[in-house]
Design a protein around this motif. Structure first.
Motif, PDB file in Angstrom:
ATOM      1  N   THR A 122       1.038  -1.072  -0.055  1.00 42.28           N
ATOM      2  CA  THR A 122       0.087  -0.147  -0.053  1.00 42.28           C
ATOM      3  C   THR A 122       1.021   1.089   0.000  1.00 42.28           C
ATOM      4  OG1 THR A 122      -1.989   1.190   1.097  1.00 42.28           O
ATOM      5  CG2 THR A 122      -0.314   0.084   2.519  1.00 42.28           C
ATOM      6  N   ASN A 148      -5.918   7.452   3.569  1.00 42.28           N
ATOM      7  CA  ASN A 148      -6.245   5.978   3.756  1.00 42.28           C
ATOM      8  C   ASN A 148      -7.112   5.569   2.449  1.00 42.28           C
ATOM      9  OD1 ASN A 148      -4.898   5.209   5.808  1.00 42.28           O
ATOM     10  ND2 ASN A 148      -6.664   5.821   7.213  1.00 42.28           N
ATOM     11  N   HIS A 162      -5.249  -0.933   2.422  1.00 44.65           N
ATOM     12  CA  HIS A 162      -4.141  -0.592   3.149  1.00 44.65           C
ATOM     13  C   HIS A 162      -4.077  -1.739   4.397  1.00 44.65           C
ATOM     14  CE1 HIS A 162      -7.366   1.011   5.858  1.00 44.65           C
ATOM     15  NE2 HIS A 162      -7.799   1.833   4.990  1.00 44.65           N
TER      16      HIS A 162
END
Ligand code: GP9
Length: 410
Positions: free
Chosen positions: A73, A79, A259
């Protein structure tokens, strides 16, 4: 500072490709579904706990797909929404500001825009409201035709911020079937949600998740694994729905984790991770490692591709399989199917200057002498060499060029 053009990026990419291009245009003209899985890390794929798999549906998909176990990620402050941004643009996230805010009001060259030119209808599907993470504006900047959010999905069967993945996938499949009936080629960007922190799976959903042994009771890791196991169950139902509507065989399906999800809240969590990994759990090599699975319609034989990659590489990888011409676009990633070797930069969740190659992870120190290199194979760490420091500087330049480009967009 050197300005960079799409042509230079293309040249750089080309010089690093094995030719002739493998899988080029294999899914040309097919529908595309991207599924972004909330908080799903790669170590859960094919993992069994006391003989039981956690993600049987993803494992099964990976068996007949391209599976990339060394993808990381690269999200920053935004995010989940950063993951959406990077995947659709092949641009690095700036890090300290969510990309949804950074590109508000701008027109960003993107996958939905490239597909739009070919007559595709593009839409995103996410159970939370589209104002969360300023997504509404980001989707506009990225050029999506439509979004389906809380308003469409409703408020029954809630897990975390929205309807359960089961409801979300079912309603998404219904909408996709509608597109299909109207003869619209589509690109659907589906953002799953049920495995969101703090991973509190409702009691009535537990029967769909893995039944963990008692040593996982009251542990954060146990809750995380259970939530991902439920997300896998719901994903399996989505695949069945797509088959039911006759969409599965005609669709390029790309699935990845957005993530990291693990947190080590207690020594019990660390012990459980030690048991799973058979060694100490490491950041970023374990922590930021997400799965990427690409199912090409008509191809049933699976292949594992070990090349190191990041979210930034998903778009160019898909473009090769779709036969999309991205030469004129500023693409900072590379095609993971055909690239000889790759280096990806990571920041925000790791110190700026961090990068991962096909063989090692570089971690910058406060001073040059403190830089460290960790082998991907042996996990042994040694002091950084001048060569690895040079590569860091090159990588930083490259990321800066991406940043400048994002800032220059109107
Ligand atoms: C909610 C969800 C939040 O809409 O996408 O994402 P995160 O907190 O993981 O960034």
């Amino acid at each position: 500072e050197q300005k960079i053009s799409a042509e230079t990026l293309e040249k750089r990419r080309r010089s690093n490709l094995n030719g002739p291009l493998e899988l080029y245009g294999m899914a040309r003209g097919k529908n595309i579904i991207i599924v972004q899985l909330e908080s799903v890390q790669d170590f859960l794929i094919n993992l069994k706990i006391d003989g039981k798999p956690i993600t049987p549906n993803l494992n099964k998909l990976a068996e007949s797909s391209l599976y990339f176990p060394n993808v990381y990620t690269q999200v920053g402050k935004g995010n989940t929404s950063d993951a959406e941004f990077i995947t659709n643009t092949s641009l690095y996230a700036l890090g300290d500001i969510p990309m949804s805010s950074a590109v508000e009001g701008k027109t960003v060259p993107s996958l939905p825009r490239a597909l739009g030119k070919l007559g595709y209808h593009s839409a995103t599907f996410h159970a939370n409201g589209a104002s969360f993470w300023n997504r509404k504006n980001m989707y506009k900047s990225l050029g999506f035709d439509d979004y389906y959010d809380k308003q469409y999905f409703g408020t029954s069967d809630i897990i975390s911020y929205g309807v359960s993945d089961e409801v979300m996938y079912q309603k998404t499949a219904e909408k996709l079937a509608e597109f299909h009936e109207k003869d619209k080629k589509f690109y659907a960007d589906v953002i799953a949600l049920s495995s969101h922190f703090p991973y509190h799976l409702p009691a009535d959903k537990k029967k769909f998740a893995i039944q963990l042994p008692t040593r996982y009771n009251q542990s954060f890791i146990g809750s995380y694994i259970e939530a991902v196991s439920y997300a896998d169950y719901a994903f399996g139902k989505f695949v069945s729905e797509l088959k039911k509507w006759g969409l599965y065989d005609d669709t390029l399906l790309i699935v990845y984790g957005d993530h990291q999800g693990v947190q080590t809240k207690s020594s019990k969590d660390s012990e459980l991770l030690q048991e799973i990994f058979g060694r100490e759990y490491q950041n970023p090599l374990d922590h930021l490692n997400i799965p990427l699975i690409i199912k090409i319609p008509g191809v049933t034989e699976g292949k594992t591709i070990e090349t190191t990659g990041g979210l930034v590489d998903i778009y160019p990888t898909a473009a090769n399989i779709l036969g999309l011409d991205i030469k004129k676009q500023m693409i900072f990633g590379t095609d993971l199917v055909n690239t000889k070797m790759n280096t990806i930069g990571i920041r925000f969740y790791t110190p700026t200057g961090t990068y991962i190659t096909d063989s090692f992870h570089f971690s910058p120190g406060k001073t040059q002498d403190e830089g460290r290199v960790t082998s991907l194979k042996t996990r042994k760490t040694v002091p950084a060499s001048p060569d690895s420091l040079n590569r860091m500087n090159q990588m930083l330049k490259y990321m800066k060029q991406s940043d400048r480009y994002v800032e220059s967009l109107k």
